[in-house]
Each structure stands twice: as C-alpha cells, then as structure tokens.
Design an enzyme around this catalytic site. Structure first.
Site, PDB file in Angstrom:
ATOM      1  N   PHE A 230       0.856  -1.189   0.000  1.00 54.44           N
ATOM      2  CA  PHE A 230       0.000   0.000   0.000  1.00 54.44           C
ATOM      3  C   PHE A 230       0.892   1.238   0.000  1.00 54.44           C
ATOM      4  CE2 PHE A 230      -1.949  -3.394   2.565  1.00 54.44           C
ATOM      5  CZ  PHE A 230      -3.124  -3.645   1.855  1.00 54.44           C
ATOM      6  N   ASP A 252       0.982  -0.972  -4.920  1.00 53.32           N
ATOM      7  CA  ASP A 252      -0.256  -0.241  -4.681  1.00 53.32           C
ATOM      8  C   ASP A 252      -1.242  -0.569  -5.802  1.00 53.32           C
ATOM      9  OD1 ASP A 252      -1.002   2.214  -2.691  1.00 53.32           O
ATOM     10  OD2 ASP A 252      -2.132   2.346  -4.571  1.00 53.32           O
ATOM     11  N   ASP A 301       1.046  -0.555   5.236  1.00 45.56           N
ATOM     12  CA  ASP A 301       0.454   0.759   5.519  1.00 45.56           C
ATOM     13  C   ASP A 301      -0.868   0.884   4.755  1.00 45.56           C
ATOM     14  OD1 ASP A 301      -0.020   3.383   6.233  1.00 45.56           O
ATOM     15  OD2 ASP A 301       1.357   4.215   4.741  1.00 45.56           O
ATOM     16  N   CYS A 341      -4.849   3.073  10.305  1.00 44.22           N
ATOM     17  CA  CYS A 341      -5.193   4.499  10.384  1.00 44.22           C
ATOM     18  C   CYS A 341      -6.679   4.693  10.646  1.00 44.22           C
ATOM     19  CB  CYS A 341      -4.773   5.227   9.109  1.00 44.22           C
ATOM     20  SG  CYS A 341      -5.579   4.618   7.617  1.00 44.22           S
TER      21      CYS A 341
END
Length: 401
Positions: A230, A252, A301, A341
């Site tokens: 990512f 990605d 991530d 996140c």
C-alpha cells in the site's frame, strides 16, 4: 452574540463534560431563539449551567461543535487569530514545519477544518457548515501569522470534496481559493523529495501523519530487501531506498499512485533500487509466498479498512489477513512494520488482531517500538472525537524453534 440557546438533556452531554467538543441530536432537550444552520449558539446544561459556545447544524446528527467552553467568550476575528497562532506556535516547537499539518480540527479547537502546508502552498479541507463560514478569516489569519516568521504563502487549494459534507447539507468543492498555481508541489521530508499532487492526490495530497514513522524504518533498511505494501506515492519505499536498502518493491492498487511513486523515485535518484508494481496487495502477498519470496523488512500501511463501528468485524478480517501474509514473507529475524489508520480499530483491538495473526502462522513477535501519528496531528485527550487514529508497530519476526 448568539441569539439561540441549546439546552442539554438531564444526564446527557457526558462526553462534552469530559472535555469533548461534540453534541449529538439525541442529547439536546431544547433549542430556544432564532438561528440558521451554521450559526453560533450558546450551550447550557439542563439546569442552566453554562457549557460554552459552538456552531449548530440540525442537518447533521452531530448537531453542535464547540468552539469555546468559556461563558464570556466572543468568537470573532481576534478569537480565531488566537486559535491559529496557538496552533502555529505548537508546531514550531514540536515538528518540522517545512511541510506539516497546521490545523487539525478538534485537536486544535477549530472543529471541522484541516489545513496542511506543503512548502509554500496551503491545502484546506472544510467539513462542517459552521467552520466553513469562518474559513476565509482562518486562512487570512494563518497567512498573517506565518508571514510574521518570514513564510510567504504562494497559494491555497481547497479539497473539501469528502462525502461527509453532504451530511452537513453542503456541496462538495474542489478548487483554488485565490490565484491559481502549479498543483504539483515539491516538498522535502526526512531528506526525501516528493512531488505532492494537491489537486488529484488522496485527501489533501500527501499523508503527513506518518512523517516520523517513515523515518523510524530507515535504520532497519540498510543493505536489506524491503517490501512496502500500500505504498501510495512511495513514501515508505523511498525512505528505505534512501537508507541504503539493496532493493525495494513498493505495491499499490492505484495506477496513479504507482506513477507518482515512480516519479518520486526518479526525483531522488532511486529508480534503480526502488521499483513499484500496480497490484492488489491481498492477491499479491499469497503469490509472493507461493514463489518462495522472502524479505528482510515488510511494511504494511493500508488505507482505513473501517470508517464506522458497524464495519469493524470485517476490518479485523482484513487486518488479520494482511498481517498474517506479511509475517510469512519476513525472513527469520527480519522486521515487520504494520499500522492502522482507522479510529474505530482501537489500539487494543489492533494488538489482538496482530497477536492472532502471529499465532496462526507460528511466528514470535518482539516489539521494537509503538508509535502514533506525527505531533502536527496532536491527540486531544477528551471525548470520542477521532484525533487519535494512527497505530504503528515495528516488530522483529522470529520463527518458532
């Protein structure tokens, strides 16, 4: 002064009284006086005790957002300058301000607005009707305060294109505020150069919150083979490359993100070492495992897998899957950097999910460190606002022997 008074129901407003800044529609007993949505209102408890001042929007379940908890406060231009000045002084003390988040909504006591600084450009995201009215003054005051330290702002771009604006009864907006400028802005972070696309990049163009987490992985990567999942525009991958990694693969699913990552690699003279692939991480990790690939460092991530409490269970499955797959690709004694996140993926739940993934693949984890977001995204200790959202672990991954 406000012409309307919002009175809280008896027994409600617990989050507000604990230091929070939000009042939901089901916590309100009465609204007396004239107002239109976006106006400032005075807030009081069921017994008339003053609780402060906020702006109202009955289109939203989150009906009042507080601007001040003091009875005699007047929310005017001077008040907004005080808030902006305090935010800037805090960042001068705590972070690299060449590019940083200048205003972080509730955590800077300016609810519903985010302003990022990329070199000499500001990018603003306004998500609440009341703060949208204050936006021109906030931007003018911010330019004034920055100019006092010799920082001249070239231009401002607005990225208020999130769906949440529709819940506020607002249209989504994206465009220049003032004179146009080149929306590809070069910044330098941790000695890595990036071209930030403030017009078409994700969110405001670049994820500043991982600044020091990216720096933390540099010391692990010298001479190492690194996989960055990512990768977005290549930030962790480029930090690994700058640190002297022998090879880096960034992955990605976004073709635009990969193109920007490759551009950033060239900008840093790392194109020979840092390579990128456009692929679905969930599909690629099992494929790499079947091929017998192993890496010294694996970085995970991902975007937020959940943006509501109702979808947390599915998010847990996603986090467990990528961590399980990532651990299997780490060499014995190598390192895994993994993060979430999502505000709704609590630290305790994230730890539990990683622990379960390690058990499923018979790996032992030794925690190197735990980190959160960079200090320009301060965490406000109060109610249930979303200022604490980023969880970042570095582990050594050891085979069971």
């Amino acid at each position: 002064m406000e012409s309307a008074v919002v009175r809280i129901k008896k027994g409600e407003g617990r989050s507000l009284k604990a230091g929070g800044m939000w009042i939901y529609d089901n916590e309100i007993d009465t609204i007396k006086g004239d107002y239109v949505n976006g106006d400032m209102v005075f807030v009081e408890d069921f017994d008339g005790y003053p609780l402060g001042h906020g702006f109202i929007n009955t289109n939203s379940r989150l009906t009042v957002r507080m601007m001040s908890r003091k009875k005699d406060t007047v929310v005017d231009d001077d008040f907004l300058e005080m808030r902006v000045r305090a935010a800037w002084e805090y960042r001068k003390t705590t972070t690299d301000t060449s590019s940083c988040r200048l205003i972080f909504g509730e955590a800077d006591f300016l609810p519903g607005i985010v302003i990022d600084k990329f070199s000499d450009v500001l990018v603003v995201e306004s998500l609440a009707l009341g703060i949208d009215r204050f936006k021109p003054v906030i931007l003018d005051k911010l330019k004034k305060v920055l100019a006092e330290d010799g920082i001249q702002i070239l231009g401002v771009y607005e990225r208020s294109d999130a769906k949440v604006r529709l819940q506020e009864g607002m249209e989504r907006f994206k465009g220049f505020i003032g004179d146009p400028f080149d929306t590809k802005v070069e910044i330098v972070e941790n000695n890595v150069h990036y071209l930030v696309d403030v017009k078409d990049g994700q969110k405001t163009g670049f994820f500043l919150d991982q600044k020091y987490n990216r720096l933390a992985i540099q010391r692990l990567c010298a001479g190492k083979r690194v996989l960055d999942c990512f990768t977005h525009t290549g930030s962790f991958a480029l930090n690994a490359g700058l640190a002297g990694a022998s090879s880096v693969l960034g992955v990605d699913a976004s073709e635009l993100g990969v193109a920007q990552a490759e551009e950033n690699a060239a900008l840093n003279g790392l194109s020979d070492t840092v390579k990128f692939r456009c692929a679905d991480v969930f599909e690629l990790l099992p494929e790499l495992e079947r091929q017998g690939e192993k890496f010294d460092v694996v970085i995970l991530d991902p975007p937020a897998f959940t943006k509501s409490r109702s979808s947390v269970k599915n998010a847990v499955k996603g986090y467990r899957e990528i961590n399980l797959r990532g651990m299997k690709l780490v060499k014995d004694g190598g390192y895994l950097a993994t993060c979430s996140c999502s505000h709704f993926m609590t630290p305790e739940l994230f730890e539990k999910t990683i622990r379960e993934a390690a058990g499923n693949v018979h790996k032992r984890l030794r925690q190197v460190e735990y980190r959160t977001q960079a200090p320009d995204h301060p965490i406000l200790w109060s109610g249930d606002e979303t200022s604490y959202y980023l969880k970042f672990f570095i582990f050594q991954v050891c085979d069971e022997k």
